[in-house]
Design an enzyme around this catalytic site. Structure first.
Site, PDB file in Angstrom:
ATOM      1  N   HIS A   1      -7.727  -4.564   9.847  1.00 29.65           N
ATOM      2  CA  HIS A   1      -7.308  -4.183   8.613  1.00 29.65           C
ATOM      3  C   HIS A   1      -5.542  -4.544   8.008  1.00 29.65           C
ATOM      4  CE1 HIS A   1      -5.260  -0.324   9.723  1.00 29.65           C
ATOM      5  NE2 HIS A   1      -3.721  -0.563   9.269  1.00 29.65           N
TER       6      HIS A   1
ATOM      7  N   GLU B   1      -9.330  -1.587   4.797  1.00 25.06           N
ATOM      8  CA  GLU B   1     -10.456  -1.307   6.379  1.00 25.06           C
ATOM      9  C   GLU B   1     -11.467  -2.275   6.384  1.00 25.06           C
ATOM     10  OE1 GLU B   1      -8.784  -0.178   8.208  1.00 25.06           O
ATOM     11  OE2 GLU B   1      -8.541   2.074   7.867  1.00 25.06           O
TER      12      GLU B   1
ATOM     13  N   ASP C   1       0.814  -0.932   0.137  1.00 19.02           N
ATOM     14  CA  ASP C   1       0.095   0.208  -0.305  1.00 19.02           C
ATOM     15  C   ASP C   1       0.987   1.488  -0.004  1.00 19.02           C
ATOM     16  OD1 ASP C   1       0.723  -0.428   3.054  1.00 19.02           O
ATOM     17  OD2 ASP C   1      -0.728  -0.571   3.624  1.00 19.02           O
TER      18      ASP C   1
ATOM     19  N   ASP D   1      -7.183  -2.620  14.125  1.00 20.28           N
ATOM     20  CA  ASP D   1      -8.951  -3.297  13.742  1.00 20.28           C
ATOM     21  C   ASP D   1      -8.780  -4.033  12.688  1.00 20.28           C
ATOM     22  OD1 ASP D   1      -7.722  -1.602  11.727  1.00 20.28           O
ATOM     23  OD2 ASP D   1      -9.160  -0.651  11.221  1.00 20.28           O
TER      24      ASP D   1
HETATM   25  C1  GLP Z   1      -1.134  -0.179   8.573  1.00 21.32           C
HETATM   26  C2  GLP Z   1       0.040  -0.404   7.511  1.00 21.32           C
HETATM   27  C3  GLP Z   1       0.076  -2.178   7.457  1.00 21.32           C
HETATM   28  C4  GLP Z   1       0.272  -2.312   8.937  1.00 21.32           C
HETATM   29  C5  GLP Z   1      -0.483  -2.064  10.001  1.00 21.32           C
HETATM   30  C6  GLP Z   1      -0.091  -1.915  11.704  1.00 21.32           C
HETATM   31  O1  GLP Z   1      -1.723   0.973   8.721  1.00 21.32           O
HETATM   32  N1  GLP Z   1      -1.183  -0.096   5.914  1.00 21.32           N
HETATM   33  O2  GLP Z   1       0.470  -2.754   6.554  1.00 21.32           O
HETATM   34  O3  GLP Z   1      -0.187  -3.423   8.696  1.00 21.32           O
HETATM   35  O4  GLP Z   1      -0.559  -0.235   9.695  1.00 21.32           O
HETATM   36  O5  GLP Z   1       0.572  -1.366  11.739  1.00 21.32           O
HETATM   37  P1  GLP Z   1       1.892  -1.632  12.856  1.00 21.32           P
HETATM   38  O6  GLP Z   1       3.102  -2.627  12.532  1.00 21.32           O
HETATM   39  O7  GLP Z   1       3.171  -0.113  12.762  1.00 21.32           O
HETATM   40  O8  GLP Z   1       1.203  -2.001  13.658  1.00 21.32           O
END
Ligand code: GLP
Length: 236
Positions: free
Chosen positions: A138, A143, A67, A136
């Protein structure tokens, strides 16, 4: 599904890096699906060490990222392209022209999504997709929703995601409100999935995603339908 619980983030990072290294050793011309966020940082550090000490070679590896924020180009230090360069690509012998991240600055994001999926198909699909998970549920930036979306597409970020990601920005207002994310089709067509999550705050969503019903309101739950998923969860 293989569900592995470990005690520390270091152990999680080591196990995850070992699985990715094994993929590269078994198939040097592989396509790695890569993720951003804080979870994979330790994994990338290990992979950099493995590359430096000659254990793995990235020269024939192709990568596709999940992404990107809409409106941030690769020179912006909050963009996911910048994250990937600084946390991995700049430190290993990967050919950067073979590292793909969706273009969040594309004029036509729908066309960019179609192009991205076509490109993944042309590469022969993803051999191993690394994923984190949002609070959440995702994955990438898919989402919670009424349906699972198949194609790479533009998404409006949830308030909770904007809040969670504000820690990387000067303040919450600077967090882009939309992003472009790989959809469930390219993720689910990956031959192998490796999801990593750490910390007490992620425990509940990880349990919901992997031991609750498959539900688009918990996007990661779709992974229960994938034939080759490894989850590594660490308590710390
Ligand atoms: C972000 C990314 C995801 C990631 C998630 C968790 O928004 N788009 O690909 O897995 O949130 O992030 P973190 O590893 O910092 O908890």
């Amino acid at each position: 599904m293989k569900f592995i619980t470990v005690k520390t983030y270091e152990e999680l990072s080591e196990r995850a890096a070992d699985l990715i290294a094994a993929q590269i050793l078994v198939k040097p011309y592989c396509v790695l699906g890569l993720a951003t966020g804080s979870s994979p940082v330790g994994t990338y550090k290990r992979l950099i060490e493995d590359n430096k000490n000659g254990k793995i070679d990235f020269s024939t590896v192709v990568s596709v990222n999940l992404d990107e924020y809409v409106g941030l180009d690769g020179t912006n230090d909050q963009s996911y392209r910048y994250f990937m360069n600084t946390n991995l690509f700049d430190h290993v012998n990967i050919d950067k022209s073979k590292t793909f991240v969706p273009n969040g600055c594309a004029e036509d994001l729908e066309a960019e999504g179609e192009f991205y999926d076509t490109q993944i198909k042309a590469l022969g699909g993803i051999d191993l997709q690394l994923l984190g998970i949002g609070l959440d549920g995702h994955i990438g930036f898919n989402e919670p929703d009424e349906v699972f979306t198949a194609a790479t597409h533009e998404v409006k970020l949830d308030e909770s995601t904007i809040k969670a990601n504000a820690r990387f920005f000067a303040n919450e207002n600077e967090v882009p409100k939309t992003a472009i994310t790989m959809g469930m089709m390219s993720i689910m067509q990956a031959k192998k999935i490796l999801l990593i999550a750490n910390g007490a705050a992620k425990k509940e969503i990880v349990e919901k995603a992997f031991f609750g019903p498959v539900d688009p309101k918990v996007p990661a739950s779709i992974l229960q339908l994938h034939p080759d998923v490894t989850v590594i969860y660490s308590e710390n």
